[in-house]
Design a protein around this motif. Sequence first.
Motif, mmCIF file in Angstrom:
data_model
loop_
_atom_site.group_PDB
_atom_site.id
_atom_site.type_symbol
_atom_site.label_atom_id
_atom_site.label_comp_id
_atom_site.label_asym_id
_atom_site.label_seq_id
_atom_site.Cartn_x
_atom_site.Cartn_y
_atom_site.Cartn_z
ATOM 1 N N GLU A 45 26.999 68.706 46.474
ATOM 2 C CA GLU A 45 26.213 69.435 45.484
ATOM 3 C C GLU A 45 26.493 70.928 45.557
ATOM 4 O O GLU A 45 26.718 71.487 46.636
ATOM 5 C CB GLU A 45 24.721 69.173 45.698
ATOM 6 N N TYR A 46 26.477 71.555 44.397
ATOM 7 C CA TYR A 46 26.586 73.016 44.308
ATOM 8 C C TYR A 46 25.373 73.552 43.546
ATOM 9 O O TYR A 46 25.031 73.059 42.469
ATOM 10 C CB TYR A 46 27.863 73.437 43.586
ATOM 11 N N LYS A 47 24.717 74.568 44.125
ATOM 12 C CA LYS A 47 23.568 75.207 43.488
ATOM 13 C C LYS A 47 23.840 76.700 43.344
ATOM 14 O O LYS A 47 24.271 77.355 44.302
ATOM 15 C CB LYS A 47 22.292 75.007 44.314
ATOM 16 N N HIS A 49 21.770 80.091 42.244
ATOM 17 C CA HIS A 49 20.473 80.694 41.938
ATOM 18 C C HIS A 49 20.717 82.115 41.447
ATOM 19 O O HIS A 49 21.254 82.954 42.191
ATOM 20 C CB HIS A 49 19.576 80.713 43.178
ATOM 21 N N HIS A 58 24.615 81.360 46.337
ATOM 22 C CA HIS A 58 25.463 80.189 46.154
ATOM 23 C C HIS A 58 25.239 79.251 47.339
ATOM 24 O O HIS A 58 25.289 79.687 48.499
ATOM 25 C CB HIS A 58 26.939 80.578 46.096
ATOM 26 N N ASN A 82 24.817 72.713 54.790
ATOM 27 C CA ASN A 82 24.737 73.680 53.693
ATOM 28 C C ASN A 82 25.595 74.909 53.990
ATOM 29 O O ASN A 82 25.472 75.514 55.058
ATOM 30 C CB ASN A 82 23.284 74.114 53.479
ATOM 31 N N ILE A 93 13.571 79.919 47.621
ATOM 32 C CA ILE A 93 14.299 78.664 47.581
ATOM 33 C C ILE A 93 14.163 77.991 48.945
ATOM 34 O O ILE A 93 13.758 78.616 49.926
ATOM 35 C CB ILE A 93 15.787 78.865 47.222
ATOM 36 N N GLU A 217 12.263 71.188 42.008
ATOM 37 C CA GLU A 217 11.929 71.426 43.406
ATOM 38 C C GLU A 217 10.885 72.538 43.482
ATOM 39 O O GLU A 217 11.218 73.724 43.442
ATOM 40 C CB GLU A 217 13.187 71.778 44.184
ATOM 41 N N HIS A 256 17.639 75.008 35.446
ATOM 42 C CA HIS A 256 16.205 75.260 35.610
ATOM 43 C C HIS A 256 15.875 76.721 35.310
ATOM 44 O O HIS A 256 16.662 77.624 35.604
ATOM 45 C CB HIS A 256 15.748 74.954 37.041
ATOM 46 N N SER A 269 18.439 78.677 37.759
ATOM 47 C CA SER A 269 19.419 78.035 38.632
ATOM 48 C C SER A 269 20.182 76.961 37.876
ATOM 49 O O SER A 269 19.711 76.443 36.854
ATOM 50 C CB SER A 269 18.739 77.420 39.862
ATOM 51 N N ASN A 271 22.418 73.365 38.942
ATOM 52 C CA ASN A 271 22.801 72.433 39.995
ATOM 53 C C ASN A 271 23.814 71.438 39.446
ATOM 54 O O ASN A 271 23.628 70.893 38.355
ATOM 55 C CB ASN A 271 21.591 71.651 40.521
ATOM 56 N N SER A 273 26.221 68.010 40.898
ATOM 57 C CA SER A 273 26.437 67.144 42.046
ATOM 58 C C SER A 273 27.414 66.026 41.708
ATOM 59 O O SER A 273 27.585 65.649 40.544
ATOM 60 C CB SER A 273 25.119 66.554 42.555
#
Length: 282
Positions: A45-47, A49, A58, A82, A93, A217, A256, A269, A271, A273
């Motif tokens: 997964e890459y998030k 924000h 990142h 992570n 976060i 979340e 989001h 953000s 996301n 995956s």
Amino acid sequence: MRNFFLFCIGLFVLPAQAEGLTPSLAQWQRTAQNPLSPNFSLPIEYKFHGGAPDGDVHIGSFGAIMPIRFDGWNIINELTLNIMGTPGDITGIRGLPQPYTGDGHGGSDGYAAGLADTYFTSYFSPRINDEFSLGLGATFVFPTDEPSRELGSGKFSIGPAVMLVYQTPKYWTLGLQAQQIWSVIGSAERDHVSQMIVKPTINYNLPDGWYLQSNMEVIANWESPSDQRWTVPVGVGIGKIFAVGKNAIDTRIEGHYNAVTPDLGPTWSINASFTFIFDELD
């Protein structure tokens, strides 16, 4: 001639039998959307924000969901590593319960990147029925950003975890995950951690392996002042299941907007995956 007809019948019967042994896209959708399914999987997964006053965050996550199957119940183990990049003065976060403000390589004086906290959650999950799944367990947070302590929480933390999943026969999967962690030991330069993470999830399945999803979340940092405590996102995403023989690949992307966020927190953000799912369905 008789052998020829038997050969022709076999051309139709054998592929049909083989297809019956392979899970359908609808079955894979149910499996992918239920984290308590006893299937080994590897999520990536890459998030991103964005919108925080001091910069962007990142996070790249690499995980494994490792089930242990028993007669009538399972143990579902989730391990997540992570990789984080952050300018420091950001919170709101999961991986940053409070901002790091030390001088040197991180905090307000520079940018830090590398291995952040590692999460491990283990659920005891009894087999109830085909529609309802329950998981009870514990979450452990390891400050694996040693020795800098510039990323993540800087603390070893532990707390209870619960998960509920309800799936209708065709279209809907509704889920709720909740965790509360408290720090036990760690860097003296970092504040005590008391963080709650609540994840309500809604999935609506479409034809050909497509689905819509909202996976929010919600975070509360209880050590922060009341007006800086909450992060409440609102968003939606889309996903697609691909069957690969008796295995599958789940891809999704979601955006989001944070309706509530701390002053130092991000305002939005994205996301994305990519999950490999293994093993046959029961």
